[in-house]
Design an enzyme around this catalytic site. Structure first.
Site, mmCIF file in Angstrom:
data_model
loop_
_atom_site.group_PDB
_atom_site.id
_atom_site.type_symbol
_atom_site.label_atom_id
_atom_site.label_comp_id
_atom_site.label_asym_id
_atom_site.label_seq_id
_atom_site.Cartn_x
_atom_site.Cartn_y
_atom_site.Cartn_z
ATOM 1 C CG ASP A 43 68.488 73.321 4.970
ATOM 2 O OD1 ASP A 43 68.254 73.190 3.445
ATOM 3 O OD2 ASP A 43 69.339 73.228 5.478
ATOM 4 C CG ASP A 75 68.550 69.690 3.727
ATOM 5 O OD1 ASP A 75 68.472 70.526 2.982
ATOM 6 O OD2 ASP A 75 69.171 69.849 4.863
ATOM 7 C CG ASP A 95 67.523 72.501 0.291
ATOM 8 O OD1 ASP A 95 66.517 72.333 0.787
ATOM 9 O OD2 ASP A 95 68.747 72.619 0.795
ATOM 10 C CB SER A 133 72.068 70.307 2.091
ATOM 11 O OG SER A 133 71.364 71.271 1.697
#
Length: 444
Positions: free
Chosen positions: A245, A243, A241, A102
């Site tokens: 999400d 990833d 960000d 992430s």
């Protein structure tokens, strides 16, 4: 629920090359997951990743383990976490795997699983995988080995899905949008979504090299986005960000619009359209101004523990369809099964285009209360928050802030720290109140 040895709240995560983020453990994890899923009739698993250089190593190891257990793996390449959830469902795969850490630096990575429905794996499946990890690897017969394939049009499929959430009668034509993809998984998705909907797109953070993910860019560091929005006189800036999400936004004046404000804009728009189902779930860190603004509109609001996992749990528990965090995790459950930065940003852009209002005008309805956050280190085994003296000071401060502010005191789960948060419509009162509590904590 059995105690977990490997799985945390967001799968397995750590520094690359250090257990458990090693190629040998990834292979074993792929095999263990494959054995458990195969016992339930599974045959194919999707594997997506972000742009970290270690993703190549980990996806190969996972695929080898899955194949040894008799499961085939379909690679979809660099892809946002919510895209893996969506594609797992539409390909009717039995599970999806995301290789990502992430918003963490490039030298970290993680592995997490989605169910066939694009949701977190049921606890009993995770526990079965943990138990299988304790067994030695045994390979299926050669004729039963899994195969590897690549889904070449995965990005295009997800782009079309995202565009499908934007009303067909609207367009982003005439909007200048700066898109910051954190050199992460949205780099080839988000700019194309906005461009195909008609926007003029200026890209930053879209040149991943395996080691620059989240580095001075993206939702966790939006200085570059603010500067670019002001420099180019853009209408809006979008920051995802690593990833994909999370979403943070910047208005045309360079003001940051955070997850709380985004959540309010979406909730109010859904209410106007008669599409809001139930209320809104925030977290213990959600700004009090969000709660007050929602309740002014008659929208119920409840708080979950910090973490998108806990937000989703509360949403399911109450059968509500909207929730999120001030950090930018926004879950719109009737559009995707997990936090989706692109989908959330399109929901805000829909409101802008529908009402011909700027982001600044939409966000101004939630004037965030100033928040003071102070970490206090303590020594010894006694929790200062259990002290009668600290409780008395906290109670006095709460009484003083009644109706115009609140406090949140938490003991860190990983360090000897007490986290003191005070928010209030009066910034000076928030500061003084926080300092008063901090002094009481230090004295105990």
């Amino acid at each position: 629920m059995a105690e977990r040895k490997y799985f945390g709240t967001d799968g397995v995560r750590g520094k690359v090359g250090t257990f458990p983020i090693t190629p040998d453990f990834a292979l074993k994890l792929g095999w263990a997951a494959g054995k458990v899923l195969a016992s339930q009739g599974s045959r194919q698993v999707l594997i997506g990743k972000d742009t970290r250089i270690s993703g190549y190593m980990l996806e190969s190891a996972l695929e080898a383990g899955l194949a040894a257990a008799g499961l085939s793996a379909a690679f979809i390449g660099p892809m946002p976490t919510p895209a893996v959830a969506y594609l797992t469902r539409t390909f009717r795969a039995e599970a999806g795997i995301v290789i990502s850490a992430s918003h963490n630096p490039y030298y970290d990575n993680g592995i997490k699983f989605f169910s066939a429905q694009g949701t977190k794996l049921p606890d009993e499946i995770e526990e079965a995988i943990e138990a299988m990890l304790e067994q030695p690897i045994d390979c299926v017969e050669s004729a039963e080995l899994g195969r590897a394939s690549r889904i070449k049009d995965a990005a295009g499929r997800y782009i079309e899905f995202c565009k499908g959430t934007f009303p067909t009668e609207l367009s982003l034509s005439g909007y200048k949008i700066v898109v910051d993809c954190a050199n992460g998984a949205t780099y080839h998705i988000a700019p194309n979504v906005m461009r195909e909907l008609g926007a003029e797109v200026i890209e930053i953070g879209t040149s991943p090299n395996g080691m620059n993910i989240n580095e001075k860019c993206g939702a966790t560091d939006i200085k570059a986005l603010k500067a670019k929005v002001l420099e180019t006189k853009a209408d809006v800036g979008l920051a995802y960000d690593g990833d994909g999400d999370r979403i943070m936004m910047v208005d045309h004046l360079g003001n940051v619009v955070d997850g709380d404000q985004i959540l309010f804009i979406i909730a109010r728009e859904d209410l106007r359209a008669g599409k809001l189902k139930g209320g809104v779930v925030g977290t213990l860190m959600s700004n009090m101004s969000l709660e007050i603004s929602l309740k002014t509109l008659g929208i119920p609001f409840i708080r979950a523990n910090v973490g998108d996992r806990y937000v989703l749990e509360k949403m399911v528990e109450n059968d509500w369809k909207l929730g999120g965090e001030n950090s930018g995790h926004i879950i719109i459950a009737d559009k995707n099964t997990t936090g989706d930065g692109i989908i959330a940003s399109l929901a805000v852009l829909t409101a802008m285009a529908q009402h011909k209002l700027s982001l600044n005008e939409l966000a101004s309805a939630v004037k965030l209360f100033p928040q003071v956050l102070i970490n206090v280190r303590f020594s010894g085994g006694t929790n200062p928050l259990e002290s009668d003296a600290v409780k008395a000071v906290a109670a006095e401060v709460e009484k003083r802030l009644a109706g115009k502010g609140r406090i949140l005191l938490r003991k860190s789960g990983t360090e000897p720290l007490i986290r003191v948060m005070v928010e209030c419509s009066d910034a000076e009162l928030a500061r003084k109140s926080a300092e008063e509590i901090v002094e009481a904590v230090k004295a105990n």
